[in-house]
Scaffold this active site. Structure first.
Site, mmCIF file in Angstrom:
data_model
loop_
_atom_site.group_PDB
_atom_site.id
_atom_site.type_symbol
_atom_site.label_atom_id
_atom_site.label_comp_id
_atom_site.label_asym_id
_atom_site.label_seq_id
_atom_site.Cartn_x
_atom_site.Cartn_y
_atom_site.Cartn_z
ATOM 1 N N HIS A 181 -2.584 -2.193 -9.582
ATOM 2 C CA HIS A 181 -3.558 -1.533 -8.701
ATOM 3 C C HIS A 181 -4.828 -2.371 -8.655
ATOM 4 O O HIS A 181 -5.220 -2.959 -9.673
ATOM 5 C CB HIS A 181 -3.895 -0.122 -9.214
ATOM 6 C CG HIS A 181 -4.485 0.756 -8.176
ATOM 7 N ND1 HIS A 181 -5.817 0.724 -7.844
ATOM 8 C CD2 HIS A 181 -3.907 1.674 -7.371
ATOM 9 C CE1 HIS A 181 -6.041 1.608 -6.876
ATOM 10 N NE2 HIS A 181 -4.896 2.192 -6.571
ATOM 11 N N ASP B 255 2.642 5.510 -6.658
ATOM 12 C CA ASP B 255 3.920 5.336 -5.941
ATOM 13 C C ASP B 255 5.123 5.270 -6.848
ATOM 14 O O ASP B 255 6.255 5.210 -6.360
ATOM 15 C CB ASP B 255 3.848 4.062 -5.088
ATOM 16 C CG ASP B 255 2.953 4.279 -3.887
ATOM 17 O OD1 ASP B 255 2.179 3.374 -3.550
ATOM 18 O OD2 ASP B 255 3.009 5.381 -3.310
ATOM 19 N N HIS C 112 0.868 -1.196 0.000
ATOM 20 C CA HIS C 112 0.000 0.000 0.000
ATOM 21 C C HIS C 112 0.897 1.236 0.000
ATOM 22 O O HIS C 112 1.555 1.492 -0.998
ATOM 23 C CB HIS C 112 -0.935 -0.076 1.213
ATOM 24 C CG HIS C 112 -2.017 0.968 1.270
ATOM 25 N ND1 HIS C 112 -2.379 1.757 0.219
ATOM 26 C CD2 HIS C 112 -2.833 1.325 2.285
ATOM 27 C CE1 HIS C 112 -3.362 2.553 0.583
ATOM 28 N NE2 HIS C 112 -3.665 2.332 1.849
HETATM 29 C C1 SDX Z 1 -1.433 2.289 -3.365
HETATM 30 O O1 SDX Z 1 -6.210 0.946 -3.145
HETATM 31 C C2 SDX Z 1 -5.694 2.102 -3.410
HETATM 32 O O2 SDX Z 1 -6.333 2.987 -3.929
HETATM 33 C C3 SDX Z 1 -4.204 2.269 -3.030
HETATM 34 C C4 SDX Z 1 -3.571 3.600 -3.436
HETATM 35 C C5 SDX Z 1 -4.173 4.754 -2.673
HETATM 36 O O3 SDX Z 1 -4.077 5.898 -3.160
HETATM 37 O O4 SDX Z 1 -4.618 4.536 -1.523
HETATM 38 O O5 SDX Z 1 -3.744 3.822 -4.835
HETATM 39 C C6 SDX Z 1 -2.082 3.599 -3.105
HETATM 40 O O6 SDX Z 1 -1.402 1.459 -2.498
HETATM 41 C C7 SDX Z 1 -0.898 2.003 -4.747
HETATM 42 C C8 SDX Z 1 -0.357 0.551 -4.859
HETATM 43 C C9 SDX Z 1 1.066 0.548 -4.286
HETATM 44 N N1 SDX Z 1 1.570 -0.828 -4.223
HETATM 45 C C10 SDX Z 1 2.468 -1.281 -5.104
HETATM 46 O O7 SDX Z 1 2.911 -0.637 -6.059
HETATM 47 C C11 SDX Z 1 2.947 -2.699 -4.798
HETATM 48 C C12 SDX Z 1 3.030 -3.519 -6.090
HETATM 49 N N2 SDX Z 1 1.681 -3.738 -6.564
HETATM 50 C C13 SDX Z 1 0.997 -4.874 -6.156
HETATM 51 O O8 SDX Z 1 1.496 -5.750 -5.255
HETATM 52 C C14 SDX Z 1 -0.450 -4.996 -6.572
HETATM 53 O O9 SDX Z 1 -0.576 -4.503 -7.828
HETATM 54 C C15 SDX Z 1 -1.445 -4.356 -5.637
HETATM 55 C C16 SDX Z 1 -1.238 -4.795 -4.229
HETATM 56 C C17 SDX Z 1 -1.354 -2.890 -5.720
HETATM 57 C C18 SDX Z 1 -2.849 -4.793 -6.106
HETATM 58 O O10 SDX Z 1 -2.903 -6.125 -5.880
HETATM 59 P P1 SDX Z 1 -4.152 -7.023 -6.347
HETATM 60 O O11 SDX Z 1 -5.251 -6.212 -6.912
HETATM 61 O O12 SDX Z 1 -4.463 -7.947 -5.216
HETATM 62 O O13 SDX Z 1 -3.528 -7.791 -7.559
HETATM 63 P P2 SDX Z 1 -2.932 -9.251 -7.469
HETATM 64 O O14 SDX Z 1 -1.890 -9.281 -6.384
HETATM 65 O O15 SDX Z 1 -4.044 -10.218 -7.423
HETATM 66 O O16 SDX Z 1 -2.155 -9.368 -8.878
HETATM 67 C C19 SDX Z 1 -2.885 -9.725 -10.053
HETATM 68 C C20 SDX Z 1 -1.838 -10.204 -11.051
HETATM 69 C C21 SDX Z 1 -0.890 -11.239 -10.453
HETATM 70 O O17 SDX Z 1 -0.400 -12.023 -11.528
HETATM 71 P P3 SDX Z 1 -1.035 -13.510 -11.700
HETATM 72 O O18 SDX Z 1 -0.781 -14.229 -10.388
HETATM 73 O O19 SDX Z 1 -2.499 -13.300 -11.985
HETATM 74 O O20 SDX Z 1 -0.262 -14.101 -12.861
HETATM 75 O O21 SDX Z 1 -1.011 -9.105 -11.441
HETATM 76 C C22 SDX Z 1 0.334 -9.357 -11.066
HETATM 77 C C23 SDX Z 1 0.289 -10.418 -9.973
HETATM 78 O O22 SDX Z 1 1.496 -11.135 -9.958
HETATM 79 N N3 SDX Z 1 0.867 -8.119 -10.497
HETATM 80 C C24 SDX Z 1 2.121 -7.686 -10.663
HETATM 81 C C25 SDX Z 1 2.184 -6.469 -9.963
HETATM 82 N N4 SDX Z 1 0.998 -6.202 -9.418
HETATM 83 C C26 SDX Z 1 0.187 -7.233 -9.751
HETATM 84 N N5 SDX Z 1 3.175 -8.218 -11.323
HETATM 85 C C27 SDX Z 1 4.332 -7.502 -11.271
HETATM 86 N N6 SDX Z 1 4.463 -6.326 -10.632
HETATM 87 C C28 SDX Z 1 3.429 -5.788 -9.967
HETATM 88 N N7 SDX Z 1 3.579 -4.647 -9.343
#
Ligand code: SDX
Length: 406
Positions: A272, A326, A233
């Site tokens: 996201h 981010d 997050h």
């Molecule tokens: C913020 O909710 C909000 O609004 C948050 C925010 C706010 O203003 O409050 O916008 C701020 O938290 C932004 C997000 C910051 N976090 C990151 O950048 C961390 C990296 N991102 C992730 O871990 C992920 O994208 C999340 C946590 C943000 C979202 O996760 P989800 O919706 O649960 O997605 P998921 O984990 O189920 O992933 C779906 C697929 C997966 O691949 P498969 O298993 O289906 O093959 O997408 C892939 C994931 O591996 N994936 C990524 C990825 N994010 C998702 N692959 C590589 N790099 C990434 N960053």
């Protein structure tokens, strides 16, 4: 609502993991259009607020569901100024915790906000005027706390707030000890506007769950800080910048990110739960990064970030994975001379406006949050006397730490 099966075999009952897509409540505060990559605070596009507004005005908009008149804005600003200063005990804690204990800035922020409640004699009062006052007090003071943490981490004494500077300018003044260049004060103001609210994200939801039990506003904000601290997050901004520092040079960027993706690592600052398009805040921050990195001579970080963005969109854009807020925020803040360990506290210093606005909105028509679990444990059984127990062969599966994922 049709009766949900509450006792089942593992995987038998389908439900949205992480409450994906589940509606928690109605709100007028913000709307995130994930498919189009659009964000609105009370109907106003984030691009227009970033262009024309200030953090104080945006906070007023989130709290009261309208833009202030000139007189209202001046009065609101004076209330925020009135609450900037901290009790000396909070400064003392920040200085000790930041130099003596191995506390992270987010844990010091969490504890310092919790301490503020002890100095607020209406902290336990459950009334809208008290909650409105606390919203303004906490939002104003979190900037002072974050700046004091940033200085204490360097062994520097805190700089006390000035009443004559804007919220953003005063934050930079308290952090660096000199009045900021108006350009950087504006950049900080935009950073605070962009992070102020974002629908039902994890930290806002955490704030609302605590507030829904009619707990106090300080406890609700501490819950928000605790949730934002996590690297999935708010903690991603710091990790995204450290990734760029690890890559080192633009010519290494493409190979680095391709190798990371081969290892199924998560690239911080991408993806996201709601945005399946480019996060509009990332676009605005990218545009500021062009000027800020030019002024700071740190263009190579922007170049690396742009290469990573291209590769990530080529590889994962079709899966709806794009830069989020981010990804570029760290490039901008580090080029302003801000240490990466302060990035998430600055995120919290902004988002407290949204947390408290949502908490007030919910308090007006509150209902305690109480979802259900599906029980997939063992059949109903009986207690076993000590002498009859045997150690199980297989222990429950331990989780995979993020470091293995990232
Ligand atoms: C913020 O909710 C909000 O609004 C948050 C925010 C706010 O203003 O409050 O916008 C701020 O938290 C932004 C997000 C910051 N976090 C990151 O950048 C961390 C990296 N991102 C992730 O871990 C992920 O994208 C999340 C946590 C943000 C979202 O996760 P989800 O919706 O649960 O997605 P998921 O984990 O189920 O992933 C779906 C697929 C997966 O691949 P498969 O298993 O289906 O093959 O997408 C892939 C994931 O591996 N994936 C990524 C990825 N994010 C998702 N692959 C590589 N790099 C990434 N960053």
């Amino acid at each position: 609502m049709s009766e949900v099966k509450l006792v089942a075999k593992p995987g038998e009952v389908q439900f949205p993991k992480g409450l994906e897509g589940v509606i928690a409540r109605e709100t007028t505060k913000s709307y995130v259009d994930g498919q189009r990559g659009r964000l609105y605070y009370h109907g106003i596009p984030i691009e227009e607020l970033a262009e024309n507004s200030t953090y104080e005005e945006t906070f007023f908009l989130l709290l009261y569901d309208r833009l202030p008149t000139e007189g209202e804005l001046e009065y609101f600003k004076s209330r925020m100024v009135q609450y900037r200063e901290l009790p000396s005990e909070v400064y003392d804690y920040i200085c000790k915790a930041s130099s003596r204990y191995n506390d992270t800035p987010m844990s010091v922020l969490r504890t310092a906000v919790s301490m503020l409640a002890s100095f607020d004699d209406s902290a336990e009062e459950d009334s809208l005027p008290a909650h409105e006052r606390e919203a303004i007090k906490i939002t104003s003071r979190m900037a002072t706390i974050t700046a004091a943490i940033g200085r204490a981490r360097k062994g520097l004494a805190p700089i006390h707030p000035r009443p004559d500077l804007s919220h953003a300018a005063n934050f930079l003044y308290m952090l660096f000890g000199e009045e900021p260049d108006p350009y950087y004060a504006r950049v900080m103001d935009v950073i605070l506007i962009l992070h102020a609210d974002h629908g039902c994200n994890a930290s806002t939801f955490a704030t609302l769950v605590v507030k829904s039990t009619l707990s106090d506003m300080y406890s609700s904000v501490v819950a928000g800080i605790a949730a934002l601290k996590g690297p999935l997050h708010g903690g991603a901004n710091q990790r995204a910048l450290r990734m760029l520092k690890e890559i080192g040079e633009p010519e290494n960027a493409e190979a680095w990110v391709l190798k990371a993706l081969e290892k199924k690592r998560r690239i911080m600052g991408f993806g996201h739960r709601v945005y399946k398009a480019y996060d509009p805040r990332a676009r605005i921050l990218h545009d500021y990064a062009v000027e800020v990195t030019k002024r700071a001579g740190t263009e190579k970080y922007l170049k690396m970030a742009e290469i990573i963005e291209r590769v990530m969109i080529e590889r994962l854009g079709k899966k709806g994975i794009f830069p989020n807020v981010d990804f570029y925020s760290g490039v901008v803040m580090s080029s302003m001379g801000i240490d990466d360990e302060l990035f998430t506290p600055i995120f919290a210093t902004s988002r407290v406006a949204g947390w408290t606005a949502h908490a007030l909105e919910q308090r007006v028509d509150n209902r305690i949050y109480r979802p259900r679990f599906v029980y997939v444990g063992p059949e109903i059984d009986h207690w076993v006397p000590l002498e009859e127990r045997v150690k199980p062969e297989k222990e429950p599966t331990p989780f995979t730490p993020l470091e293995k994922l990232v």
